[in-house]
Each structure stands twice: as structure tokens, then as C-alpha cells.
Motif scaffolding. Structure first.
Motif, mmCIF file in Angstrom:
data_model
loop_
_atom_site.group_PDB
_atom_site.id
_atom_site.type_symbol
_atom_site.label_atom_id
_atom_site.label_comp_id
_atom_site.label_asym_id
_atom_site.label_seq_id
_atom_site.Cartn_x
_atom_site.Cartn_y
_atom_site.Cartn_z
ATOM 1 N N PHE A 1 0.824 -1.200 0.000
ATOM 2 C CA PHE A 1 0.000 0.000 0.000
ATOM 3 C C PHE A 1 0.862 1.256 0.000
ATOM 4 O O PHE A 1 0.590 2.223 -0.727
ATOM 5 N N LEU A 2 1.924 1.258 0.809
ATOM 6 C CA LEU A 2 2.810 2.426 0.867
ATOM 7 C C LEU A 2 3.547 2.641 -0.453
ATOM 8 O O LEU A 2 3.759 3.792 -0.877
ATOM 9 N N VAL A 3 3.934 1.556 -1.100
ATOM 10 C CA VAL A 3 4.613 1.686 -2.397
ATOM 11 C C VAL A 3 3.678 2.300 -3.428
ATOM 12 O O VAL A 3 4.062 3.170 -4.222
ATOM 13 N N ARG A 4 2.423 1.888 -3.412
ATOM 14 C CA ARG A 4 1.459 2.449 -4.366
ATOM 15 C C ARG A 4 1.219 3.924 -4.114
ATOM 16 O O ARG A 4 0.949 4.683 -5.050
ATOM 17 N N LEU A 5 1.319 4.340 -2.846
ATOM 18 C CA LEU A 5 1.155 5.759 -2.521
ATOM 19 C C LEU A 5 2.449 6.537 -2.706
ATOM 20 O O LEU A 5 2.457 7.760 -2.531
ATOM 21 N N GLN A 6 3.533 5.815 -2.984
ATOM 22 C CA GLN A 6 4.866 6.411 -3.092
ATOM 23 C C GLN A 6 5.258 7.106 -1.789
ATOM 24 O O GLN A 6 5.834 8.190 -1.772
ATOM 25 N N GLU A 7 4.916 6.454 -0.667
ATOM 26 C CA GLU A 7 5.229 6.993 0.647
ATOM 27 C C GLU A 7 5.970 5.966 1.503
ATOM 28 O O GLU A 7 5.925 6.013 2.733
ATOM 29 N N GLU A 8 6.664 5.026 0.859
ATOM 30 C CA GLU A 8 7.325 3.980 1.624
ATOM 31 C C GLU A 8 8.560 4.529 2.346
ATOM 32 O O GLU A 8 9.368 5.267 1.776
ATOM 33 N N THR A 9 8.655 4.198 3.624
ATOM 34 C CA THR A 9 9.837 4.492 4.439
ATOM 35 C C THR A 9 10.180 3.224 5.212
ATOM 36 O O THR A 9 9.324 2.350 5.421
#
Length: 314
Positions: A230-238
């Protein structure tokens, strides 16, 4: 309205039990020697104990189902999740101390009325009070299950994944009455089964709770595995949330596997059968949505951007 009734019932139950336990501890005293001993502990037993603890905190995330009805869900929902776990831990510690450390007179194990009430209280009155608290406990469980499941169906209907009538709200109370009406029979089903079969409601509830723990533990693991995607799809992965999610998935998966092995070793198949059925139905529903409603499925989970004041710890 239903959430307010559930909250009032839960607060009344917790305060009543808390007062009862505190008065018993003040009257009888405590013997804390060895209560936190790790004698006989092993990694396997500790993980099986974690499965038991999950039966107490199971459904702690049900407040997330109310996100569609609160003004600041990104602040309110995490706060309620942390608060639920913290309050559950305190209540469990208090209950554990009350069950295992309260001093009792030598002799046969006393009944509930003699254990939690002073000798000058009539046994029939004490039994009536305990029975009332037990009924109130079952009522809160039914209301919590009703509210949580109804809100999940309501949200899915608003997303377009379920029939639209499940997403209807009351014109005055604004409660999701369509989903509540659909879920209400399931909330009272254990009581109906107990009455028809002549089985105690307590034994049915314990079996259902054991099965629910396994199903939800698997669901927790799958949700944790979905967080990085989900974070990768939002481009918000940390790295921090990804590591926490993977660790949570590993722990939940380990507890689930040990729970399955332990249940099968004792010939208890209900939880495993219910978990398999849930996975099959969920996979089939997902396949049907991809085939018949791909556009709706792609929009699922889209949310508004948050602002700093809507986030926890800001």
C-alpha cells in the motif's frame, strides 16, 4: 445510537467489575510471591500464551470500522487503537492478580458469590448481581460485534463492493441502519443456538472466540503484509513502517501456525475449518471483483490527504 449504547454498557460493566475486584483485594489481601515467575516457561508456551492474550484483545481494531463516521479519523482511530490495547492490558493485569493472588481461606474452592462478596451478603443477592454482570458482558459483546461488522459492510457498500442498500443511513440518527438490520441476526445467533441446542451460552461463546482468534490472527498477518504494498502504491514507503509491518506479520503468522498445530493436536478443528472457509470465500470474492468490477476494486481505499493536525503525535 448503537455505539453510544455499547459504550455505556461497556463502561458500566468495567467500572462494576473494577469496584468488585478492588473491594475483594482490600478485604482479603494479596499474596504476590511468585505471581510473575517464569518457571516452566518456554518459547512455545510463551507464543501460545500470546494466542490466549489475543483472545482478550481480539477485535481491538474494531474502532477503525467507525472511521467513516468521525470528523478526524487519522487522529481519532489511532488514538482509540492505542487506548484500547492499553486499557485491555491494565484490566487483564488486574484480573490476573485478582484470580491468582487474592488470599483465600483454606478448604474447598469457594463459589463465585463467596469469592467476590463478603460473608454478610446473601448468596442469592450475590448470584443475582454476578448474573446481571454476566448478562451485561454478553450484551456488550453482541453490541460490539454488531457495530463493527455493520460498519465494515457499510464502508464496503459505500465503496461499491457490496449492494447499495447496505450503505443506507437513517435520516435522523445517521446510523447505517441497512447494515445493522442485515447483521443483527448474526449478533444474536449464539444465544439462539444455545437455546435450541440446550448448550450453555458460555461454552458456545468460548468456542467461537477461539475460532475468531485464529481467523483474526491470520487477517492481522495479511493486513501487515499489505502495508508495504500500500505504501509503495502511494509512493510513501519508508523503512520504519515497513519493518514494523513485516515484524508484525511474522509474529502474527507464527502465533497462527502454533495455534493451528495445538488445535489439531487436541482434535479441535472448528477454528481451522472456519479459517480455511474464510480464506476461500475471501479469495473467491476478490477474484470475482477483479473479473466483474475491476474499476471499483482499483478505487478501493482511496483517501483524502491528511494535514499535520490530523495525525497522531503532531
Amino acid at each position: 445510537m448503537s455505539t453510544r449504547v455499547a459504550l455505556a454498557a461497556e463502561v458500566t460493566l468495567v467500572l462494576s467489575l473494577g469496584v468488585l475486584v478492588i473491594l475483594t483485594i482490600a478485604r482479603e489481601g494479596l499474596a504476590l510471591d511468585g505471581i510473575l515467575s517464569l518457571e516452566g516457561a518456554s518459547p512455545t508456551r510463551i507464543l501460545l500464551g500470546a494466542s490466549f492474550i489475543m483472545s482478550i484483545t481480539v477485535g481491538f481494531e474494531s474502532s477503525a470500522a467507525l472511521a467513516a463516521e468521525v470528523e478526524r479519523p487519522f487522529l481519532s482511530v489511532p488514538r482509540s487503537l492505542f487506548g484500547t490495547v492499553a486499557i485491555s492490558a491494565v484490566l487483564y493485569a488486574l484480573a490476573y492478580v485478582a484470580m491468582h493472588a487474592v488470599l483465600a481461606d483454606d478448604g474447598p474452592m469457594p463459589g463465585p458469590a463467596q469469592r467476590w462478596f463478603p460473608p454478610n451478603v446473601d448468596v442469592h443477592v450475590a448470584d443475582a448481581v454476578l448474573s446481571g454482570l454476566l448478562c451485561l458482558g454478553f450484551l456488550t459483546l453482541a453490541l460490539c460485534a454488531l457495530n463493527a461488522l455493520a460498519r465494515v459492510l457499510f464502508s464496503l457498500a459505500r465503496e461499491g463492493l457490496l449492494p447499495g442498500w447496505l450503505g443506507r443511513t437513517h435520516p435522523r440518527w445517521l446510523s447505517p441502519y441497512g447494515a445493522l438490520v442485515a447483521v443483527a441476526p448474526l449478533a444474536v445467533l449464539p444465544a439462539v443456538v444455545a437455546t435450541v441446542s440446550g448448550t450453555g451460552i458460555g461454552s458456545i461463546t468460548v468456542r467461537l472466540l477461539g475460532a475468531a482468534v485464529l481467523v483474526l490472527a491470520i487477517a492481522y498477518a495479511l493486513v501487515a503484509l499489505a502495508v508495504p504494498v500500500f505504501l509503495v502504491r502511494l509512493q510513501e514507503e519508508t523503512w520504519r513502517p515497513v519493518v514494523v509491518a513485516l515484524a508484525a506479520a511474522g509474529l502474527a503468522g507464527t502465533v497462527s501456525a502454533l495455534d493451528v498445530v495445538e488445535d489439531l493436536r487436541h482434535g479441535q478443528w472448528l477454528a481451522c475449518a472456519l479459517a480455511c472457509l474464510t480464506l476461500v470465500v475471501g479469495a473467491g470474492w476478490y477474484a470475482w471483483l477483479r473479473l466483474r468490477r475491476p474499476a471499483v476494486l482499483r478505487r478501493m481505499g482511496i483517501h483524502d490527504e491528511t494535514i499535520a493536525s490530523d495525525l497522531l503525535h503532531r
